[in-house]
Design a protein around this motif. Sequence first.
Motif, PDB file in Angstrom:
ATOM      1  N   UNK A  69       2.512   4.845  -7.451  1.00 12.72           N
ATOM      2  CA  UNK A  69       1.422   4.807  -8.421  1.00 12.72           C
ATOM      3  C   UNK A  69       0.507   6.022  -8.266  1.00 12.72           C
TER       4      UNK A  69
ATOM      5  N   UNK B  35       0.826  -1.207   0.000  1.00 11.37           N
ATOM      6  CA  UNK B  35       0.000   0.000   0.000  1.00 11.37           C
ATOM      7  C   UNK B  35       0.865   1.263   0.000  1.00 11.37           C
ATOM      8  N   UNK B  36       1.857   1.285   0.871  1.00 13.57           N
ATOM      9  CA  UNK B  36       2.715   2.471   0.959  1.00 13.57           C
ATOM     10  C   UNK B  36       3.442   2.678  -0.366  1.00 13.57           C
TER      11      UNK B  36
ATOM     12  N   UNK C   5       2.378   1.707  -3.336  1.00 13.52           N
ATOM     13  CA  UNK C   5       1.387   2.176  -4.314  1.00 13.52           C
ATOM     14  C   UNK C   5       1.082   3.663  -4.137  1.00 13.52           C
ATOM     15  N   UNK C   6       0.929   4.088  -2.887  1.00 16.47           N
ATOM     16  CA  UNK C   6       0.602   5.495  -2.626  1.00 16.47           C
ATOM     17  C   UNK C   6       1.752   6.398  -3.054  1.00 16.47           C
ATOM     18  N   UNK C   7       2.962   5.883  -2.898  1.00 15.27           N
ATOM     19  CA  UNK C   7       4.145   6.678  -3.225  1.00 15.27           C
ATOM     20  C   UNK C   7       4.403   6.668  -4.740  1.00 15.27           C
TER      21      UNK C   7
END
Lengths: 321, 257
Positions: free
Chosen positions: B253, B246-247, B249-251
């Motif tokens: 993507x 998740x981290x 992806x947030x960073x």
Amino acid sequence: MSKKVLVLGETREGSLRNVSFEAIAAAKKISGGGEVVSVLIGDSVGEFGAELVNYGADRVITVEHPHLKSYTSDGYGQAMMAVIDQEQPEALVFGHTAVGKDLSPKIASKLQTGLISDVTDIEGEGDDAVYIRPIYSGKAFEKVKNKGGIDFITIRPNNIAPLEREERSGDVSSLSVDITNLRTIIQNVVRKSAEGVDLSEAKVIIAGGRGVKSADGFAPLQELADLLGGAVGASRGACDADYVDYSLQIGQTGKVVTPDLYIAAGISGAIQHLAGMSNSKVIVAINKDPEANIFKVADYGIVGDLFEVIPMLTEEFKKVM
Amino acid sequence: MNIYVLVKRTFDTEEKLVISGGKIQEDGAEFIINPYDEYAIEEAINVRDEHGGEVIVITMGGEDAEKQLRTALAMGADKAVLINTEDDVEEMDQFTSAYILAEYLKDKEADLILAGNVAIDGGSGQVGPRVADLLDINYVTTITSLKIEGEKVTIVRDIEGDAEELETSLPLLVTAQQGLNEPRYPSLPGIMKAKKKPLEELELDDLDIDEDDVEAKTETIEIYLPPAKAAGRILEGDISNQVTELVSLLKNEAKVI
């Protein structure tokens, strides 16, 4: 035709609010190459003028008076109307903030103009400007234009990007206005909102619902919010259960927010809650129930216990920041 | 005390929105009293019960709005007024609404006017303050507490989560915020009584308003639904891997960190 646009600048706790810069950017579009004049009202606001110029205002007019220390619709109304009389603008832009929402209808009424509230985007420029605003709590949008006379809009914070800050030069002048006959006397303001980041302007929001289970349960959410420079919000369920104050409530009743990142922890995703946050840029849902409605609007979801996931997230973010 | 409440009939929150022919489809949808107006009605009834006087609820629109007025009467309001604009006004905006309401109210010697702070459909929050300005009376928006002693009025209002305490006086217009009170449900005897309470219906002619005077200043040129959101990604694997993913992806993507 280019327009002269007046923009209301706002301060909060001794600094300019971001929405003031966003309003200047909106005004630039509406002006179609005309002049953007920012207005600052208060008891001592002159020091902020230069920064509004750095964000794109061509000129700044300050109205300072001891009676303008706290906002009242009478006081600010008299100040704003005096500036309007002097400048004869063709458009007005305020933030859709507590002050902007309260003041703008009064000014629109006095000028006998339309007012397009809570604008989130502007298409076209100058005379062709069309304003986009959410209706039905964000479940639909409408495009509205002014039929003639002064274009007057309020903009929702966090939606229209401010211009790049540059050292610019522009005139900062003051206008002396006699502020009289205030019908409202402000006694006191009790701070209930959390210290620090303002929920309606936060770029990151960590929101908790009934799944957070207690007031103490919000501590790990706050820790993550602090790390990311964000704010903590809540669903109505969490407020009704007294875990947090209603000032943190996000939803149809409560605040409407559009942060870059919204992390919903232990929130089921009732339609009223979605109305307050579904236009956020990126939504992360963390919930034990894989069927929870919140997953339908989420960009990323983790099915799991928030008390396990949130502290792990905090640790993981620390590694990459 | 002369107490007036401005009420709007709105689409029920729970209803799914369907747009056809550039308009929100209303056929078969449930309509309610705008939830913020319910706080205003409740407060008006409480003020009347404490200080005496009469509560008059006003709305504008078509005959369908009678239902919401009857509900307000069943809650305890004394009289209702429907300003029927159906035949006279094609396009309304907040200027139009405020003008008509103010024309009705201008000779009523209202001591207190209450309204919701915003309607959940249009969401502009303009009409209350505009009406107050036209009547040249003071207004206070988003109130969460109201105390009246003689002419003196003490109010707490919500300003973006903080509570502002202020003093003002009658006559006054206030707009209600959540937290002001807990609106009552109409009781069965209340519903029975409401059927006999006076409901006056007026048209623009009755108020000496010319259609041209109330022509909208703004124009809606399009209504549309937000683009459907692509289905999100539910992450898989053990929780610690999901968190790492998740981290990342947030960073990388979503680029929001």
